[in-house]
Design a protein around this motif. Structure first.
Motif, PDB file in Angstrom:
ATOM      1  N   ALA A   1       0.826  -1.202   0.000  1.00  0.00           N
ATOM      2  CA  ALA A   1       0.000   0.000   0.000  1.00  0.00           C
ATOM      3  C   ALA A   1       0.860   1.251   0.000  1.00  0.00           C
ATOM      4  O   ALA A   1       0.588   2.224  -0.726  1.00  0.00           O
ATOM      5  CB  ALA A   1      -0.929  -0.006   1.215  1.00  0.00           C
ATOM      6  N   ASN A   2       1.900   1.251   0.813  1.00  0.00           N
ATOM      7  CA  ASN A   2       2.826   2.380   0.861  1.00  0.00           C
ATOM      8  C   ASN A   2       3.448   2.626  -0.515  1.00  0.00           C
ATOM      9  O   ASN A   2       3.501   3.768  -1.009  1.00  0.00           O
ATOM     10  CB  ASN A   2       3.919   2.096   1.889  1.00  0.00           C
ATOM     11  N   ASN A   3       3.899   1.555  -1.145  1.00  0.00           N
ATOM     12  CA  ASN A   3       4.628   1.717  -2.407  1.00  0.00           C
ATOM     13  C   ASN A   3       3.708   1.942  -3.598  1.00  0.00           C
ATOM     14  O   ASN A   3       4.152   2.462  -4.628  1.00  0.00           O
ATOM     15  CB  ASN A   3       5.544   0.513  -2.625  1.00  0.00           C
ATOM     16  N   LEU A   4       2.433   1.578  -3.480  1.00  0.00           N
ATOM     17  CA  LEU A   4       1.469   1.973  -4.502  1.00  0.00           C
ATOM     18  C   LEU A   4       1.356   3.493  -4.537  1.00  0.00           C
ATOM     19  O   LEU A   4       1.302   4.105  -5.619  1.00  0.00           O
ATOM     20  CB  LEU A   4       0.098   1.350  -4.218  1.00  0.00           C
ATOM     21  N   ILE A   5       1.329   4.118  -3.369  1.00  0.00           N
ATOM     22  CA  ILE A   5       1.283   5.583  -3.315  1.00  0.00           C
ATOM     23  C   ILE A   5       2.497   6.173  -4.027  1.00  0.00           C
ATOM     24  O   ILE A   5       2.371   7.111  -4.829  1.00  0.00           O
ATOM     25  CB  ILE A   5       1.227   6.060  -1.851  1.00  0.00           C
ATOM     26  N   CYS A   6       3.674   5.622  -3.750  1.00  0.00           N
ATOM     27  CA  CYS A   6       4.898   6.142  -4.367  1.00  0.00           C
ATOM     28  C   CYS A   6       4.883   5.949  -5.885  1.00  0.00           C
ATOM     29  O   CYS A   6       5.293   6.841  -6.632  1.00  0.00           O
ATOM     30  CB  CYS A   6       6.120   5.449  -3.767  1.00  0.00           C
ATOM     31  N   ALA A   7       4.420   4.777  -6.328  1.00  0.00           N
ATOM     32  CA  ALA A   7       4.362   4.518  -7.769  1.00  0.00           C
ATOM     33  C   ALA A   7       3.409   5.484  -8.455  1.00  0.00           C
ATOM     34  O   ALA A   7       3.711   6.023  -9.536  1.00  0.00           O
ATOM     35  CB  ALA A   7       3.935   3.073  -8.017  1.00  0.00           C
ATOM     36  N   CYS A   8       2.255   5.732  -7.855  1.00  0.00           N
ATOM     37  CA  CYS A   8       1.281   6.654  -8.451  1.00  0.00           C
ATOM     38  C   CYS A   8       1.789   8.092  -8.423  1.00  0.00           C
ATOM     39  O   CYS A   8       1.535   8.873  -9.354  1.00  0.00           O
ATOM     40  CB  CYS A   8      -0.053   6.548  -7.720  1.00  0.00           C
TER      41      CYS A   8
ATOM     42  N   LEU B   1      -4.505  12.538  -5.570  1.00  0.00           N
ATOM     43  CA  LEU B   1      -4.166  11.599  -6.643  1.00  0.00           C
ATOM     44  C   LEU B   1      -5.317  10.639  -6.938  1.00  0.00           C
ATOM     45  O   LEU B   1      -5.208   9.798  -7.852  1.00  0.00           O
ATOM     46  CB  LEU B   1      -2.921  10.794  -6.281  1.00  0.00           C
ATOM     47  N   HIS B   2      -6.403  10.725  -6.164  1.00  0.00           N
ATOM     48  CA  HIS B   2      -7.596   9.890  -6.360  1.00  0.00           C
ATOM     49  C   HIS B   2      -7.287   8.398  -6.224  1.00  0.00           C
ATOM     50  O   HIS B   2      -7.839   7.567  -6.960  1.00  0.00           O
ATOM     51  CB  HIS B   2      -8.228  10.168  -7.739  1.00  0.00           C
ATOM     52  N   ILE B   3      -6.447   8.052  -5.265  1.00  0.00           N
ATOM     53  CA  ILE B   3      -6.087   6.644  -5.089  1.00  0.00           C
ATOM     54  C   ILE B   3      -6.371   6.145  -3.670  1.00  0.00           C
ATOM     55  O   ILE B   3      -5.951   5.042  -3.303  1.00  0.00           O
ATOM     56  CB  ILE B   3      -4.591   6.401  -5.415  1.00  0.00           C
ATOM     57  N   SER B   4      -7.096   6.927  -2.878  1.00  0.00           N
ATOM     58  CA  SER B   4      -7.374   6.510  -1.494  1.00  0.00           C
ATOM     59  C   SER B   4      -8.078   5.161  -1.452  1.00  0.00           C
ATOM     60  O   SER B   4      -7.758   4.299  -0.616  1.00  0.00           O
ATOM     61  CB  SER B   4      -8.241   7.556  -0.786  1.00  0.00           C
ATOM     62  N   GLY B   5      -9.032   4.950  -2.365  1.00  0.00           N
ATOM     63  CA  GLY B   5      -9.751   3.685  -2.387  1.00  0.00           C
ATOM     64  C   GLY B   5      -8.865   2.522  -2.770  1.00  0.00           C
ATOM     65  O   GLY B   5      -8.956   1.432  -2.183  1.00  0.00           O
ATOM     66  N   ALA B   6      -7.999   2.737  -3.764  1.00  0.00           N
ATOM     67  CA  ALA B   6      -7.113   1.661  -4.211  1.00  0.00           C
ATOM     68  C   ALA B   6      -6.140   1.254  -3.109  1.00  0.00           C
ATOM     69  O   ALA B   6      -5.885   0.064  -2.885  1.00  0.00           O
ATOM     70  CB  ALA B   6      -6.341   2.098  -5.453  1.00  0.00           C
ATOM     71  N   VAL B   7      -5.587   2.245  -2.420  1.00  0.00           N
ATOM     72  CA  VAL B   7      -4.649   1.952  -1.335  1.00  0.00           C
ATOM     73  C   VAL B   7      -5.360   1.199  -0.217  1.00  0.00           C
ATOM     74  O   VAL B   7      -4.849   0.210   0.320  1.00  0.00           O
ATOM     75  CB  VAL B   7      -4.018   3.256  -0.802  1.00  0.00           C
ATOM     76  N   THR B   8      -6.572   1.640   0.119  1.00  0.00           N
ATOM     77  CA  THR B   8      -7.335   0.988   1.183  1.00  0.00           C
ATOM     78  C   THR B   8      -7.717  -0.437   0.783  1.00  0.00           C
ATOM     79  O   THR B   8      -7.764  -1.338   1.632  1.00  0.00           O
ATOM     80  CB  THR B   8      -8.585   1.803   1.523  1.00  0.00           C
ATOM     81  N   ALA B   9      -7.978  -0.657  -0.504  1.00  0.00           N
ATOM     82  CA  ALA B   9      -8.326  -2.000  -0.964  1.00  0.00           C
ATOM     83  C   ALA B   9      -7.205  -2.995  -0.671  1.00  0.00           C
ATOM     84  O   ALA B   9      -7.469  -4.168  -0.363  1.00  0.00           O
ATOM     85  CB  ALA B   9      -8.630  -1.981  -2.458  1.00  0.00           C
ATOM     86  N   LEU B  10      -5.963  -2.544  -0.754  1.00  0.00           N
ATOM     87  CA  LEU B  10      -4.844  -3.418  -0.434  1.00  0.00           C
ATOM     88  C   LEU B  10      -4.797  -3.771   1.048  1.00  0.00           C
ATOM     89  O   LEU B  10      -4.141  -4.741   1.444  1.00  0.00           O
ATOM     90  CB  LEU B  10      -3.523  -2.756  -0.838  1.00  0.00           C
ATOM     91  N   LEU B  11      -5.487  -2.989   1.872  1.00  0.00           N
ATOM     92  CA  LEU B  11      -5.449  -3.178   3.331  1.00  0.00           C
ATOM     93  C   LEU B  11      -6.737  -3.790   3.889  1.00  0.00           C
ATOM     94  O   LEU B  11      -6.912  -3.866   5.103  1.00  0.00           O
ATOM     95  CB  LEU B  11      -5.203  -1.822   4.005  1.00  0.00           C
ATOM     96  N   LYS B  12      -7.632  -4.252   3.018  1.00  0.00           N
ATOM     97  CA  LYS B  12      -8.942  -4.718   3.474  1.00  0.00           C
ATOM     98  C   LYS B  12      -8.850  -5.932   4.396  1.00  0.00           C
ATOM     99  O   LYS B  12      -9.680  -6.109   5.286  1.00  0.00           O
ATOM    100  CB  LYS B  12      -9.843  -5.026   2.286  1.00  0.00           C
ATOM    101  N   ASP B  13      -7.846  -6.780   4.212  1.00  0.00           N
ATOM    102  CA  ASP B  13      -7.644  -7.916   5.112  1.00  0.00           C
ATOM    103  C   ASP B  13      -6.679  -7.571   6.236  1.00  0.00           C
ATOM    104  O   ASP B  13      -6.816  -8.075   7.361  1.00  0.00           O
ATOM    105  CB  ASP B  13      -7.121  -9.126   4.334  1.00  0.00           C
ATOM    106  N   ALA B  14      -5.715  -6.716   5.935  1.00  0.00           N
ATOM    107  CA  ALA B  14      -4.725  -6.340   6.951  1.00  0.00           C
ATOM    108  C   ALA B  14      -5.355  -5.620   8.129  1.00  0.00           C
ATOM    109  O   ALA B  14      -4.818  -5.670   9.244  1.00  0.00           O
ATOM    110  CB  ALA B  14      -3.628  -5.466   6.329  1.00  0.00           C
TER     111      ALA B  14
END
Length: 555
Positions: free
Chosen positions: A136-143, A238-251
């Motif tokens: 999730a952290n690195n998705l933010i950096c990539a975007c 960056l409109h990616i809050s949902g995508a980042v949170t999706a990676l954390l849905k089980d975590a």
């Protein structure tokens, strides 16, 4: 005595459904991860919402030696001891980071006959929470870097990006890097760096979020950097809050496991206390309080780090209040604070012990400032002598602080019943918990309150950069948030060489960062690093696995 991993391998674990059933958890309220681990789901939170809380007991410690003093071991052992005494206790711990596991300190599953199991899983990949946080952290950096490459419509200044990449490993070579090299198709060149994942803001957010909705809001509030016009840019831009949170849905779902003696344990989150806020998740603690009459939880390193942040950040944000605080002390840590080198700690040295005792006094008095009853657990090591134990006891008797020897490493729950009886008595006393500073104070005054009341500093000195950063954070409207100080764990000061109870020093704040999503400001003091390095001979050199998948040398 057998090694930790040998002891753990001999444990006959109960199927996780039996551990859940002991707590009254229905099969529809958890998700099994194999036979001995499970994720606790939102329906369980919803069902327990109106149930009264049990008693919250915080376990903290004196300043440790480099190898640690068994605070997690003590927490696990005391939870087992409460079960021996017939009490319904649930343990709430942090998850280990791979950095220490393969470095010098080891894992965070306890030790000896006071461990959480399955130990190998917990200390390695567990249920994948650390990997999800890293991704999730690195998705933010990539975007972010893609946005810079694809026209940079927000006008982000590459020189003023403050959000860093993360990896759950000690890798000093990644502290400072340059990205975007290789020509126009490889991105915009800029300076960057890595944090260890447990120091990332994503980790802090996961540990402080109430639920998925709160998690997504906090992710969106992460500060990425500034535009060329000096305006802040957040993840939500960056409109990616949902995508980042999706990676954390089980975590975001806490993990249920058990101790060697079958005591239920909830492990979730793993921020380091020297470079982050050092506590397991709010969700895990709240569940443990609903499921048990007593919740034992620990905060990393000494009371100057994990406990202060637990009390001033986590309890404040989550509305928690401890009924008792346990300060773990060891003879060897006190001798270390009295000037004995690490390789000589097994030798009796009453003079050094006397020099180190003021460190214990400081930690006890630190915790008493919060208005909560304090108990000391003297964690027993095989080389401790009767004279050394008596000297520690005499000091505590003079302070009027209840104490007992804890021998849970060698004896499991049976070795912690004396301490637990004192804890039960402490929990029957009134607790008048109150943080040591008002979050309404300016940032500098909050830092000064911690430095003077907890560390014993005469005051605080700021670098020019830190002064500008504080002004900028206040201008953004985040001046009324708690403060998380990152500093060495080996000293009450910011200098690891100043042992015991140092006086006549000033805290040196070199950098101040805003963690807007987590809801606090981070002040970096001394020479603290947010990406640790490996020792000359890392523990990884002793770890092996055979053809049948049996791991050796993990401890």
């Amino acid at each position: 005595m057998l090694t930790d991993i040998e002891i753990a391998s001999q444990c006959r674990m109960r199927p996780i459904k039996e551990v859940a059933a002991q707590l009254g958890i229905d099969e529809s309220e958890y998700e099994p991860y194999g036979h001995y681990k499970a994720k606790l789901t939102q329906p369980l939170f919803d069902r327990l919402r109106g149930r009264p809380d049990g008693k919250l007991v915080l376990v903290t410690a004196v300043n440790p030696t480099p190898a640690g003093e068994g605070k997690t071991t003590t927490t696990v052992g005391l939870g087992q001891a409460m079960q021996k005494l017939g009490e319904n206790c649930v343990i709430a711990l942090r998850e280990p980071s791979l950095g220490p596991v393969f470095g010098v300190k080891g894992g965070a599953a306890g030790g000896g006959y006071a461990q959480v199991v399955p130990m190998e899983d917990i200390n390695l990949h567990f249920t994948g929470d650390m990997h999800a946080i890293t991704a999730a952290n690195n998705l933010i950096c990539a975007c972010l870097d893609n946005h810079l490459q694809q026209g940079n419509q927000l006008g982000i200044d590459p020189r003023r990006v403050v959000f860093k990449r993360a990896m759950d490993m000690n890798d000093r070579a990644l502290r400072q890097i340059v990205v975007g090299m290789g020509g126009p198709l490889s991105g915009i060149p800029r300076q960057d760096g890595f944090l260890i994942s447990v120091a990332s803001e994503i980790m802090a957010i996961l540990c402080l979020a109430d639920d998925l909705h709160d998690l997504k809001q906090r992710v969106g509030n992460i500060l990425l950097g500034y535009t060329f016009g000096r305006q802040p840019v957040y993840v939500r831009d960056l409109h990616i809050s949902g995508a980042v949170t999706a990676l954390l849905k089980d975590a975001i779902k806490p993990n249920l496991v058990q101790t060697l003696e079958g005591t239920p344990a909830i492990l979730h989150g793993g921020p380091f206390a020297n470079i982050a806020h050092g506590c397991n998740s709010v969700r895990a603690t709240r569940l443990a309080l609903k499921l048990g009459d007593y919740c034992f939880t620990e905060a990393g390193f000494g009371s100057d780090l994990g406990a202060e942040k637990f009390l001033d950040i986590k309890c404040r944000q989550a509305g928690l209040a401890p009924s008792a605080i346990v300060v773990v002390a060891t003879v060897r840590a006190l001798k270390y604070n009295g000037g004995v080198k690490k390789d000589a700690l097994q030798q009796e040295d009453l003079a050094a012990l006397q020099r180190g005792l003021p460190n214990l006094v400081a930690h006890v008095q630190n915790m008493q400032q919060y208005g909560v009853p304090v108990v000391v657990a003297l964690n027993h090591f095989y080389a401790d002598t009767g004279a050394e134990i008596a000297a520690v006891g005499a000091c505590l008797d003079e302070l009027g602080v209840p104490w007992a020897v804890s021998d849970v490493f060698a004896r499991g729950g049976d070795g912690g019943t004396d301490v637990c009886r004192l804890i039960l008595e402490a929990c029957r006393q009134p607790s008048h918990f109150s943080p040591i500073y008002s979050e309404q104070l300016p940032i500098e005054e909050k830092i000064a309150a911690i430095a003077q009341k907890i560390y014993g500093a005469d005051g605080v000195d700021y670098s020019a950069a830190a002064q500008k950063q504080i002004a900028q954070i206040a201008a953004l409207g985040y001046g009324k948030t708690p403060v998380c100080i990152a500093k060495t764990q080996y000293s009450l000061s910011d200098d690891p060489a100043k042992l015991g109870r140092p006086t006549g020093f000033r805290l040196q704040v070199k950098e101040v960062r805003l963690s807007a999503g987590a809801g606090f400001v981070v002040a970096l003091a001394g020479d603290i690093m947010t990406m640790p390095g490996l020792p000359k001979v890392p523990a990884a050199e002793s770890i092996d696995i055979d053809d049948e998948g049996n791991i050796t040398g993990l401890f």
